[in-house]
Design an enzyme around this catalytic site. Structure first.
Site: not given
Ligand code: GRF
Length: 217
Positions: A13, A91-92, A111, A113
């Site tokens: 986190g 998780r997808l 998201n 990345h």
């Protein structure tokens, strides 16, 4: 009115912490409504508690993907988030989850990345970029779509791979970039400076960012 965000994470986190810290320190017009993890004892839940943000655990163990997601959606709906912010959520997401957050041209899901997408999508962007020997690496904040690590790019930031880097120093430099980039991206959304444009030739949707207009005095 502030932007209501639900943060989803599976691990330590550090991005959630950076976002919550930036909201407080920079007085961003963002309200973190909850932090949700699919891992019961994930350190990110302690981060949420430290910032007095509701911490929810919705373990996926023993559940089908669909029933786990249904539980996640039920939990999130109570907090009425404007956006779902993925920060190391391993998780997808299924089409049913995406559909729940659909707008006309995009999904209200972000998201981060650890690579310059579309290069090095997948589970370990930093490791793969490092092993490849890139000279310039980077971080991407993007809207989520049906494909993994894919969707309209909101912000990207580069950093160099130095010749004396180890994978650890390389990752640490990237993570420091993440911690600045995600709050900056969320602030653009909160300021309503993000616009979606569809290219009629390719049908691809991309993002434009309106310039900052200082408040008049
Ligand atoms: C980050 O590197 C992020 O880019 C990736 O997962 C990692 C999560 O790290 N999606 P943390 O839990 O935020 O420290």
């Amino acid at each position: 009115m502030s932007l209501r965000i639900a943060l989803l994470a599976s691990g330590r986190g550090s991005n959630v912490e950076a976002i919550l810290r930036a909201i407080l320190d920079q007085h961003l017009p963002i309200q973190p409504v909850c932090v949700l993890s699919n891992v019961e004892d994930a350190p990110v839940l302690d981060v949420a508690k430290d910032f007095q943000v509701p911490a929810l655990s919705v373990p996926h163990r023993g559940l089908s993907r669909e029933s786990h997601e249904a539980q996640v959606i039920t939990a999130l709906d109570k907090f009425k988030p404007d956006y779902v912010v993925l920060a190391g959520y391993m998780r997808l997401l299924t089409p049913q989850f995406l559909a729940h957050f659909k707008e006309s041209l995009y999904y209200r899901i972000l998201n981060i990345h650890p690579s310059l997408l579309p290069a090095f999508a997948g589970a370990d962007g930093y490791q793969e970029a490092f092993d490849y020997g890139v000279k310039v690496a980077g971080v991407t904040v993007h809207f989520v779509d049906e494909k993994m690590d894919h969707g309209p790019i909101l912000l990207q930031e580069t950093f160099e791979r130095r010749d004396d880097d180890t994978v650890e120093t390389f990752k640490a430099r990237g993570l420091a970039v993440e911690h600045k980039l995600y709050p900056k991206a969320l602030n653009l959304l909160a300021q309503k400076r993000v616009r979606f444009v569809k290219n009629p030739q390719t049908s691809r949707v991309y993002v434009e960012i309106a310039p900052h207009v200082p408040a008049s005095v």
